[in-house]
Design an enzyme around this catalytic site. Structure first.
Site, PDB file in Angstrom:
ATOM      1  N   ASN A  24       0.878  -1.186   0.000  1.00  0.00           N
ATOM      2  CA  ASN A  24       0.000   0.000   0.000  1.00  0.00           C
ATOM      3  C   ASN A  24       0.907   1.225   0.000  1.00  0.00           C
ATOM      4  O   ASN A  24       2.092   1.115   0.345  1.00  0.00           O
ATOM      5  CB  ASN A  24      -0.981  -0.038   1.189  1.00  0.00           C
ATOM      6  CG  ASN A  24      -0.287   0.209   2.516  1.00  0.00           C
ATOM      7  OD1 ASN A  24       0.404   1.207   2.707  1.00  0.00           O
ATOM      8  ND2 ASN A  24      -0.441  -0.723   3.463  1.00  0.00           N
ATOM      9  N   ASN A  73      -7.828  -7.512  10.006  1.00  0.00           N
ATOM     10  CA  ASN A  73      -7.861  -8.201   8.716  1.00  0.00           C
ATOM     11  C   ASN A  73      -7.985  -9.720   8.809  1.00  0.00           C
ATOM     12  O   ASN A  73      -8.015 -10.400   7.789  1.00  0.00           O
ATOM     13  CB  ASN A  73      -6.616  -7.845   7.897  1.00  0.00           C
ATOM     14  CG  ASN A  73      -6.547  -6.368   7.574  1.00  0.00           C
ATOM     15  OD1 ASN A  73      -5.586  -5.706   7.908  1.00  0.00           O
ATOM     16  ND2 ASN A  73      -7.587  -5.840   6.958  1.00  0.00           N
ATOM     17  N   ARG A  92       0.500 -11.530   2.603  1.00  0.00           N
ATOM     18  CA  ARG A  92      -0.289 -11.706   3.829  1.00  0.00           C
ATOM     19  C   ARG A  92      -1.061 -13.029   3.874  1.00  0.00           C
ATOM     20  O   ARG A  92      -1.653 -13.352   4.912  1.00  0.00           O
ATOM     21  CB  ARG A  92      -1.266 -10.513   4.015  1.00  0.00           C
ATOM     22  CG  ARG A  92      -0.547  -9.179   4.227  1.00  0.00           C
ATOM     23  CD  ARG A  92      -1.441  -8.139   4.883  1.00  0.00           C
ATOM     24  NE  ARG A  92      -1.842  -8.518   6.235  1.00  0.00           N
ATOM     25  CZ  ARG A  92      -2.671  -7.811   6.996  1.00  0.00           C
ATOM     26  NH1 ARG A  92      -3.183  -6.690   6.531  1.00  0.00           N
ATOM     27  NH2 ARG A  92      -3.002  -8.205   8.212  1.00  0.00           N
ATOM     28  N   ARG A 142      -8.655  -3.981  -2.072  1.00  0.00           N
ATOM     29  CA  ARG A 142      -8.290  -5.275  -1.483  1.00  0.00           C
ATOM     30  C   ARG A 142      -9.419  -6.306  -1.622  1.00  0.00           C
ATOM     31  O   ARG A 142      -9.228  -7.361  -2.197  1.00  0.00           O
ATOM     32  CB  ARG A 142      -7.924  -5.097  -0.013  1.00  0.00           C
ATOM     33  CG  ARG A 142      -6.707  -4.215   0.220  1.00  0.00           C
ATOM     34  CD  ARG A 142      -5.448  -4.848  -0.357  1.00  0.00           C
ATOM     35  NE  ARG A 142      -4.266  -4.099  -0.028  1.00  0.00           N
ATOM     36  CZ  ARG A 142      -3.574  -4.224   1.103  1.00  0.00           C
ATOM     37  NH1 ARG A 142      -3.956  -5.072   2.026  1.00  0.00           N
ATOM     38  NH2 ARG A 142      -2.497  -3.495   1.311  1.00  0.00           N
ATOM     39  N   HIS A 171      -8.352   0.309   2.571  1.00  0.00           N
ATOM     40  CA  HIS A 171      -9.311  -0.508   3.321  1.00  0.00           C
ATOM     41  C   HIS A 171     -10.407   0.444   3.801  1.00  0.00           C
ATOM     42  O   HIS A 171     -10.121   1.592   4.158  1.00  0.00           O
ATOM     43  CB  HIS A 171      -8.671  -1.121   4.581  1.00  0.00           C
ATOM     44  CG  HIS A 171      -7.910  -2.398   4.361  1.00  0.00           C
ATOM     45  ND1 HIS A 171      -6.732  -2.667   5.021  1.00  0.00           N
ATOM     46  CD2 HIS A 171      -8.181  -3.498   3.589  1.00  0.00           C
ATOM     47  CE1 HIS A 171      -6.294  -3.878   4.659  1.00  0.00           C
ATOM     48  NE2 HIS A 171      -7.151  -4.387   3.790  1.00  0.00           N
ATOM     49  N   ASP A 173     -11.774   0.668   6.601  1.00  0.00           N
ATOM     50  CA  ASP A 173     -11.570   1.203   7.957  1.00  0.00           C
ATOM     51  C   ASP A 173     -10.504   2.287   8.018  1.00  0.00           C
ATOM     52  O   ASP A 173     -10.220   2.823   9.084  1.00  0.00           O
ATOM     53  CB  ASP A 173     -11.296   0.074   8.967  1.00  0.00           C
ATOM     54  CG  ASP A 173      -9.940  -0.592   8.786  1.00  0.00           C
ATOM     55  OD1 ASP A 173      -9.175  -0.210   7.874  1.00  0.00           O
ATOM     56  OD2 ASP A 173      -9.636  -1.518   9.570  1.00  0.00           O
ATOM     57  N   CYS A 267      -7.153  -0.822  12.894  1.00  0.00           N
ATOM     58  CA  CYS A 267      -6.548  -1.979  12.207  1.00  0.00           C
ATOM     59  C   CYS A 267      -5.906  -2.953  13.181  1.00  0.00           C
ATOM     60  O   CYS A 267      -5.744  -4.125  12.860  1.00  0.00           O
ATOM     61  CB  CYS A 267      -5.424  -1.542  11.276  1.00  0.00           C
ATOM     62  SG  CYS A 267      -5.817  -0.302  10.091  1.00  0.00           S
TER      63      CYS A 267
HETATM   64  N1  ARG Z   1       0.425  -3.309   5.897  1.00  0.00           N
HETATM   65  C1  ARG Z   1      -0.912  -3.785   6.062  1.00  0.00           C
HETATM   66  C2  ARG Z   1      -1.541  -4.047   4.698  1.00  0.00           C
HETATM   67  O1  ARG Z   1      -1.272  -3.300   3.788  1.00  0.00           O
HETATM   68  C3  ARG Z   1      -1.731  -2.802   6.856  1.00  0.00           C
HETATM   69  C4  ARG Z   1      -3.098  -3.305   7.170  1.00  0.00           C
HETATM   70  C5  ARG Z   1      -3.956  -2.291   7.867  1.00  0.00           C
HETATM   71  N2  ARG Z   1      -5.190  -2.849   8.215  1.00  0.00           N
HETATM   72  C6  ARG Z   1      -6.401  -2.278   8.080  1.00  0.00           C
HETATM   73  N3  ARG Z   1      -7.424  -2.883   8.558  1.00  0.00           N
HETATM   74  N4  ARG Z   1      -6.560  -1.135   7.424  1.00  0.00           N
HETATM   75  O2  ARG Z   1      -2.285  -4.985   4.496  1.00  0.00           O
END
Ligand code: ARG
Length: 278
Positions: A24, A73, A92, A142, A171, A173, A267
């Site tokens: 991201n 997540n 991930r 995503r 995202h 959130d 998050c």
């Molecule tokens: N580095 C993680 C990603 O890009 C950060 C996730 C943040 N989570 C969230 N719920 N916004 O997946």
């Protein structure tokens, strides 16, 4: 009689947290730029603050999966049901078996989305706090848009699907936060026109708390709401007074080390007792 129970929040210590890849825009320029000492200190402060308003349950971190500290997540909780995530990026996907095993071990019923549908859990799926069985979902970066009708069917909930339009707010959130009694904190410019219209159609003007870009970039929408308490990285004086005017108490916890990875307060948490309202 109103029954009051203490909310339960899942967190995962940042023992193995680092920025080791870029998935991201926030992560750009921050590879190997975090320290365990700083991230642990900030995470401890968040955990201690949340602990004053909820029970924090800890999931053990797994070595080699640096973003596992972002428990939002892991998947979506609804009553005793857990819908596991299927991450878009291979970076991930290795978290998935750990999350599934944890929820199985803790007695949740595991309900699967159809194979091949990307879905990043409570990062992109947020229950309304005013209307029961209403789920706001984000897609465009995503989670797949196909996750929305699938979840509506699996959980028998109303799903309002919002297209995210700005890669910095990848995202839901990161730019949208349902608050108690139907108040909604959001950053309008993160959405496309149809999504904005949907928000305006479902959230009455007096309950919309639109934030300015500087607050959005401080991750103000990535807030943990527990009753009348709102815990976030930082809020401008203007945003703070608007939240206070709506009856919320604002608590800031600095989380800049996690912002290098594109995450902040919300998050780092997953609500374990999402009421079904049934
Ligand atoms: N580095 C993680 C990603 O890009 C950060 C996730 C943040 N989570 C969230 N719920 N916004 O997946």
């Amino acid at each position: 009689m109103i029954e009051r129970t203490v909310p339960r929040i899942l967190m995962c210590a940042p023992t193995f947290f680092e920025v080791s890849y870029v998935i991201n825009p926030w992560m750009t320029g921050h590879v190997h730029d975090t320290t365990l000492e700083r991230s642990q200190r900030q995470w401890d402060a968040l955990r201690d603050t949340i602990s004053r308003h909820a029970d924090v349950v800890q999931q053990p971190p797994a070595e080699g999966w640096p973003d596992m500290t972002f428990t939002a997540n892991a998947g979506l909780v609804f009553g005793n049901t857990f819908v596991p995530s299927h991450f878009r990026y291979a970076e991930r996907q290795g978290e998935e078996p750990y999350d599934r095993a944890w929820f199985e071990r803790h007695g949740f019923d595991i309900v699967e989305l159809p194979g091949g549908v990307f879905f990043e859990g409570a990062g992109d799926a947020l229950f309304d706090r005013g209307v029961a069985r209403r789920l706001w979902m984000g897609h465009g970066h995503r989670s797949d848009v196909a996750a929305a009708p699938a979840l509506a069917r699996l959980l028998d909930v109303e799903v309002l699907s919002l297209k995210l339009a700005d890669p910095r707010f990848y995202h839901l959130d990161t730019c949208f936060c349902p608050l108690a009694d139907g108040y909604t904190l959001y950053f309008p410019a993160a959405f496309d026109a149809a999504a904005l219209a949907l928000i305006e159609q479902h959230v009455p003007p007096g309950q919309r708390i639109a934030v300015h870009e500087h607050d959005a970039l401080d991750f103000a929408c990535n807030a943990v709401n527990l009753g009348r308490v709102v815990i976030l990285n930082r809020a401008s004086a203007d945003l703070r007074s608007r939240l206070e005017g709506a009856g919320f108490m604002v608590i800031e916890v600095a989380l800049d080390e996690f912002m290098k990875s594109g995450g902040a307060a919300k998050c780092l948490t997953l609500k374990l007792d999402e009421a079904t309202g049934a």
